[in-house]
Design a protein around this motif. Structure first.
Motif, PDB file in Angstrom:
ATOM      1  N   GLU A  42       0.809  -1.222   0.000  1.00  0.00           N
ATOM      2  CA  GLU A  42       0.000   0.000   0.000  1.00  0.00           C
ATOM      3  C   GLU A  42       0.838   1.266   0.000  1.00  0.00           C
ATOM      4  O   GLU A  42       0.345   2.351  -0.325  1.00  0.00           O
ATOM      5  CB  GLU A  42      -0.940  -0.001   1.209  1.00  0.00           C
ATOM      6  N   HIS A  44       2.830   2.177  -2.082  1.00  0.00           N
ATOM      7  CA  HIS A  44       2.932   2.724  -3.439  1.00  0.00           C
ATOM      8  C   HIS A  44       1.766   3.641  -3.800  1.00  0.00           C
ATOM      9  O   HIS A  44       1.825   4.341  -4.808  1.00  0.00           O
ATOM     10  CB  HIS A  44       2.991   1.592  -4.474  1.00  0.00           C
ATOM     11  N   GLY A  45       0.691   3.608  -3.015  1.00  0.00           N
ATOM     12  CA  GLY A  45      -0.479   4.408  -3.375  1.00  0.00           C
ATOM     13  C   GLY A  45      -1.081   3.931  -4.678  1.00  0.00           C
ATOM     14  O   GLY A  45      -1.139   2.736  -4.952  1.00  0.00           O
ATOM     15  N   ALA A  46      -1.512   4.878  -5.507  1.00  0.00           N
ATOM     16  CA  ALA A  46      -2.195   4.525  -6.748  1.00  0.00           C
ATOM     17  C   ALA A  46      -1.234   4.086  -7.851  1.00  0.00           C
ATOM     18  O   ALA A  46      -1.633   3.485  -8.832  1.00  0.00           O
ATOM     19  CB  ALA A  46      -3.033   5.705  -7.232  1.00  0.00           C
ATOM     20  N   GLU A  47       0.053   4.409  -7.690  1.00  0.00           N
ATOM     21  CA  GLU A  47       1.043   4.084  -8.729  1.00  0.00           C
ATOM     22  C   GLU A  47       1.724   2.769  -8.406  1.00  0.00           C
ATOM     23  O   GLU A  47       2.883   2.732  -8.007  1.00  0.00           O
ATOM     24  CB  GLU A  47       2.087   5.201  -8.812  1.00  0.00           C
ATOM     25  N   ARG A  48       1.012   1.672  -8.575  1.00  0.00           N
ATOM     26  CA  ARG A  48       1.571   0.377  -8.185  1.00  0.00           C
ATOM     27  C   ARG A  48       2.545  -0.130  -9.247  1.00  0.00           C
ATOM     28  O   ARG A  48       2.191  -0.258 -10.409  1.00  0.00           O
ATOM     29  CB  ARG A  48       0.439  -0.616  -7.954  1.00  0.00           C
TER      30      ARG A  48
END
Ligand SMILES: [Zn+2]
Ligand SMILES: [Zn+2]
Length: 153
Positions: A42, A44-48
């Motif tokens: 998690e 990484h946030g939205a940029e996985r």
């Protein structure tokens, strides 16, 4: 195993090429769904991230993906339970170890009204340096709900 022997120097320019190639694997159960693996950390946030150091053992049907950017390992299904400590994958063309990873799933309808279950999957790779496509392993899956696997990646 199936995916290893079907590979003959195919180059993919993108993860989409890897998906397309995975859908066309033959000599195995038909691939009905493809998932581009992304690190579940998690932080990484939205940029996985989608670049991994993959390791697998095609004889045992096990695999682990280690995120290039955070180092978190992701075991594919119950691979950790019978882990054989295989070497990290290396590209046969350029010898480096970073790859994009697609899971090719074979899902079936058990019967009407029930959710689809996955009975088999193949793990395929695209070298992030030269684009060579490769197979890591395939594995039989004990009727895991499709949604369970999709939501893990
Ligand atoms: Zn990560
Ligand atoms: Zn390569």
């Amino acid at each position: 195993m199936t995916v290893r022997t079907s590979v003959d120097h195919v180059i993919g320019e993108s993860a989409d090429d890897l998906r397309t190639w995975t859908r066309k694997l033959d000599g195995c159960p038909p691939v009905t769904h493809t998932i581009l693996a992304a690190c579940p950390n998690e932080a990484h946030g939205a940029e996985r991230p989608t670049w991994f150091f993959p390791a697998g053992d095609a004889d045992e049907g096990i695999a682990q993906l280690r995120c290039v950017s955070c180092g978190t390992p992701t075991d594919i299904l119950d691979s950790a339970d019978h882990w054989t400590f295989p070497h990290v994958w290396t590209c046969l063309t350029c010898a480096q170890s970073m790859a994009e990873v697609v899971l090719g799933l074979h899902a079936e309808d058990p019967s009407e009204g029930y959710d689809q279950v996955v009975t088999w999957l193949a793990i395929t790779l695209r070298c992030t340096t030269c684009g060579r496509l490769d197979g890591l392993t395939d594995m039989h899956v004990a009727n895991v709900p499709l949604e369970t696997i999709v939501s893990s990646f």
